[in-house]
Write a protein that holds these residues in place. Structure first.
Motif, short mmCIF file in Angstrom:
data_model
loop_
_atom_site.label_atom_id
_atom_site.label_comp_id
_atom_site.label_asym_id
_atom_site.label_seq_id
_atom_site.Cartn_x
_atom_site.Cartn_y
_atom_site.Cartn_z
N ILE A 78 -5.84 10.04 1.69
CA ILE A 78 -4.56 9.78 2.35
C ILE A 78 -4.02 11.09 2.93
N VAL A 146 3.82 5.34 2.15
CA VAL A 146 2.40 5.04 2.29
C VAL A 146 1.82 4.68 0.92
N CYS A 155 6.87 1.06 5.88
CA CYS A 155 5.80 1.35 4.93
C CYS A 155 4.42 0.96 5.48
N VAL A 156 3.42 1.62 4.95
CA VAL A 156 2.02 1.33 5.26
C VAL A 156 1.34 1.04 3.92
N HIS A 157 0.76 -0.13 3.77
CA HIS A 157 0.22 -0.50 2.46
C HIS A 157 -0.96 -1.44 2.61
N MET A 316 -5.30 4.92 6.25
CA MET A 316 -3.92 4.71 5.84
C MET A 316 -3.07 5.95 6.10
N SER A 320 0.12 6.11 8.73
CA SER A 320 1.48 6.46 8.29
C SER A 320 2.03 7.64 9.08
#
Length: 348
Positions: A78, A146, A155-157, A316, A320
């Motif tokens: 990440i 994230v 959000c990024v999930h 991801m 983000s």
């Protein structure tokens, strides 16, 4: 209890009312020393300041991004993904590890952001202070979460519900009906959704949910060994096991682990695999073990023989960072929004 006013704060901080007002409304016009005194006074007075701050306005253009990293395992894919994306956009990256003990500690973040004039904030993983931070988000620069789902922030999930269903259905399609699942922190939203996906796949295949196959609290190598040993020696041992991932764990104390391999993201699946190999004589056929991987690359070890599902953490991180840049550049509206990163099946 007497009402706490700006005058009360000023007296406690040994400064003027005007200085207190500037710290709360125009922090960029105040020195770090004055901010420190005012925030210290606010904390000592136990004051709720969420309604006293002026809404954030993009006046800095500092080219600096703050990353608050709540990961158990630092420098993950990440981080690499978001750092690469931010570097291409010519942003400087600053990291903050934020120990949170009480609600007043949130002022440390607010003060740090004001003093350094960050253009945006990325927060990796869930954290207890997020509930408190919601009250202050309008006073802070754009924030993107994230690896954590939230209705309160952009959000990024991952869709853990889909992941749980997908991997369980794959095993069912391979003629498995006795499928166990090893879970870590049952209070995490990701863990609960993963479990729901697992249960849904079983029910849709008309397979009864067996409570003994659902193991909670598996964080370490030894936890997994113990759980698998108990499952194999039970009267109705499973033929397949799903090991959940550690990619969203952030509440554990790394000092609790004594051996280095217990600290690795793959510690649980290694524990499960080693115990299954030791108990091979008790099995009529090899136990099928599934796990989550952060990379498509081969590990060139025993894990390469297992079935896995890839969670592209690098992608991801990139997404983000790109989303935050869009918010800063005002190319998208700063509304509540979530982006789901799809997993990639790597079953074999």
């Amino acid at each position: 209890m007497p009402k706490i006013t700006l005058s009360t704060i000023a007296k406690k901080a040994n400064t003027s009312v005007a200085s207190v007002s500037r710290v709360l409304k125009k922090p960029h016009l105040t020195s770090s020393q004055i901010q420190l005194r005012v925030y210290k006074a606010i904390e000592e007075l136990n004051m709720d300041t969420s309604k006293n701050f002026k809404p954030y306005k993009p006046i800095h253009n500092s080219g600096k991004i703050l990353i608050i990293d709540n990961q158990l395992f630092t420098k993950s894919l990440i981080n690499i993904g978001l750092e690469q994306e931010l570097k291409e956009k010519q942003y400087q990256v600053f990291y903050l590890q934020f120990p949170y003990n009480n609600k007043s500690d949130i002022h440390h973040i607010i003060r740090y952001v004001a003093q350094n004039a960050f253009d945006g904030i990325i927060i990796i993983n869930d954290a207890p202070y997020l509930k408190t931070l919601v009250a202050y988000k309008n006073t802070l620069p754009p924030i993107v979460l994230v690896n954590h789902f939230s209705l309160d922030f952009v959000c990024v999930h991952f869709d853990h519900l889909l992941i749980g269903h997908q991997i369980t259905k794959y095993l069912i399609d391979k003629s498995h009906s006795k499928i166990a699942i090893l879970l870590n922190n049952e209070t995490l939203t990701s863990t609960m959704l993963l479990l729901q996906g697992y249960k849904q796949a079983l029910l849709r295949a008309s397979i009864a949910i067996e409570p003994r196959y659902i193991i909670h609290g598996c964080f370490t190598y030894q936890h997994a060994r113990s759980a698998v040993n108990k499952l194999i020696n039970s009267t109705k041992s499973p033929t397949a096991i799903i090991c959940t991932d550690h990619f969203s764990l952030n509440y554990l104390n790394k000092n609790n682990y004594k051996e280095q391999h217990h600290q690795l993201p793959d510690s649980m699946v290694l524990g499960a695999l080693h115990q299954a190999n030791e108990n091979k004589a008790k099995l009529t056929k090899p136990l099928t073990i599934s796990y989550f991987s952060a990379s498509k690359e081969l590990k060139y070890n025993e894990l390469d023989s297992l079935c896995r599902i890839n969670k592209p953490l690098f992608k991801m991180g990139q997404k983000s960072a790109a989303l935050l840049c869009e918010l800063i550049e005002n190319t998208i509206k700063p509304i509540k929004r979530c982006t789901i990163i799809n997993t990639e099946s790597m079953f074999y």
